[in-house]
Design a protein around this motif. Structure first.
Motif, short mmCIF file in Angstrom:
data_model
loop_
_atom_site.label_atom_id
_atom_site.label_comp_id
_atom_site.label_asym_id
_atom_site.label_seq_id
_atom_site.Cartn_x
_atom_site.Cartn_y
_atom_site.Cartn_z
N ARG A 80 32.20 118.86 -6.81
CA ARG A 80 33.00 119.41 -7.90
C ARG A 80 34.44 118.94 -7.81
O ARG A 80 35.04 119.01 -6.73
N CYS A 81 34.98 118.50 -8.94
CA CYS A 81 36.37 118.03 -8.97
C CYS A 81 37.31 119.25 -8.90
O CYS A 81 36.87 120.39 -9.09
N ALA A 82 38.59 118.99 -8.64
CA ALA A 82 39.55 120.07 -8.44
C ALA A 82 39.64 121.01 -9.65
O ALA A 82 39.58 122.23 -9.48
N PRO A 83 39.76 120.51 -10.89
CA PRO A 83 39.82 121.42 -12.04
C PRO A 83 38.58 122.29 -12.17
O PRO A 83 38.68 123.48 -12.51
N CYS A 84 37.40 121.74 -11.88
CA CYS A 84 36.16 122.52 -11.99
C CYS A 84 36.07 123.60 -10.92
O CYS A 84 35.51 124.67 -11.16
N GLN A 85 36.65 123.34 -9.75
CA GLN A 85 36.66 124.38 -8.70
C GLN A 85 37.51 125.55 -9.14
O GLN A 85 37.18 126.70 -8.86
N ILE B 187 31.85 111.94 -7.95
CA ILE B 187 31.21 112.33 -9.20
C ILE B 187 31.09 113.84 -9.28
O ILE B 187 30.48 114.48 -8.42
N CYS B 188 31.70 114.42 -10.33
CA CYS B 188 31.68 115.88 -10.49
C CYS B 188 30.39 116.28 -11.20
O CYS B 188 30.08 115.79 -12.29
N SER B 189 29.65 117.20 -10.59
CA SER B 189 28.38 117.61 -11.18
C SER B 189 28.59 118.65 -12.28
O SER B 189 27.66 118.95 -13.02
N GLU B 190 29.80 119.19 -12.40
CA GLU B 190 30.09 120.17 -13.46
C GLU B 190 30.47 119.45 -14.76
O GLU B 190 29.86 119.66 -15.79
N CYS B 191 31.52 118.64 -14.71
CA CYS B 191 32.06 118.04 -15.94
C CYS B 191 31.67 116.57 -16.09
O CYS B 191 31.92 115.96 -17.12
N GLY B 192 31.06 116.00 -15.06
CA GLY B 192 30.62 114.61 -15.15
C GLY B 192 31.73 113.59 -14.95
O GLY B 192 31.51 112.39 -15.15
N SER B 193 32.93 114.04 -14.57
CA SER B 193 34.02 113.09 -14.37
C SER B 193 33.73 112.19 -13.17
O SER B 193 33.10 112.61 -12.19
N VAL B 194 34.19 110.95 -13.26
CA VAL B 194 34.00 109.98 -12.18
C VAL B 194 35.37 109.48 -11.74
O VAL B 194 36.14 109.00 -12.56
ZN LIG Z 1 34.67 118.42 -12.84
#
Ligand SMILES: [Zn+2]
Ligand SMILES: [Zn+2]
Ligand SMILES: [Zn+2]
Length: 142
Positions: free
Chosen positions: A134-139, A94-101
């Motif tokens: 954090r997911c890869a795009p958000c990093q 779970i990405c805390s930046e964009c909320g993607s799961v």
């Molecule tokens: Zn993200």
């Protein structure tokens, strides 16, 4: 197990397991098929004004038991639900930046969890695992 990404496949699973496809269940399945992000029961209810909230909630519980929908506990204590992509037991990133799961499955992890329960003489009903970060795009953005 079959993919449950479409309403038709979810419908089949429901009927295969002996549940009738009532009009409210059909409406909930359609609403879920059209959502690409994790949703709350409140959000889902708002999109289904003709169906009582208790019915929406019960239907989500049923779909959860059938692995059509999964429960996503957020780091802040909030609960969301999402349409299961794999249609079987899995865990969440779970990405805390964009909320993607993102779903992942790991039989070795499941085995380790079951071992731990056994060692503790704990009668296990089930488990869930959420990884927060954090997911890869958000990093890349930060
Ligand atoms: Zn993200
Ligand atoms: Zn899931
Ligand atoms: Zn597991």
């Amino acid at each position: 197990m079959a993919d449950v990404s479409t309403t038709e496949e979810s419908t089949e699973r429901l009927e295969d397991t002996g549940y009738r496809l009532t009009a409210p269940r059909r409406a909930v399945l359609d609403a879920i098929a059209g959502s690409n992000r994790p949703f709350t029961i409140e959000e889902l209810s708002e999109r289904l004004p003709d169906i009582g909230r208790a019915t929406v909630f019960r239907t989500i519980k049923l779909l959860q038991e059938l692995d059509i929908v999964c429960r996503v506990p957020l780091e802040d204590g909030g609960i969301r639900y999402e349409r299961s992509r794999s249609g079987r037991h899995h865990h969440h990133l779970i990405c805390s930046e964009c909320g993607s799961v993102t779903e992942f499955s790991d039989p070795t992890l499941d085995e380790a969890i079951e071992q731990n329960a056994e060692t503790a003489s704990f009668e296990l009903d089930g488990h869930s695992a959420e990884l927060y970060g954090r997911c890869a795009p958000c990093q890349r953005l930060s």
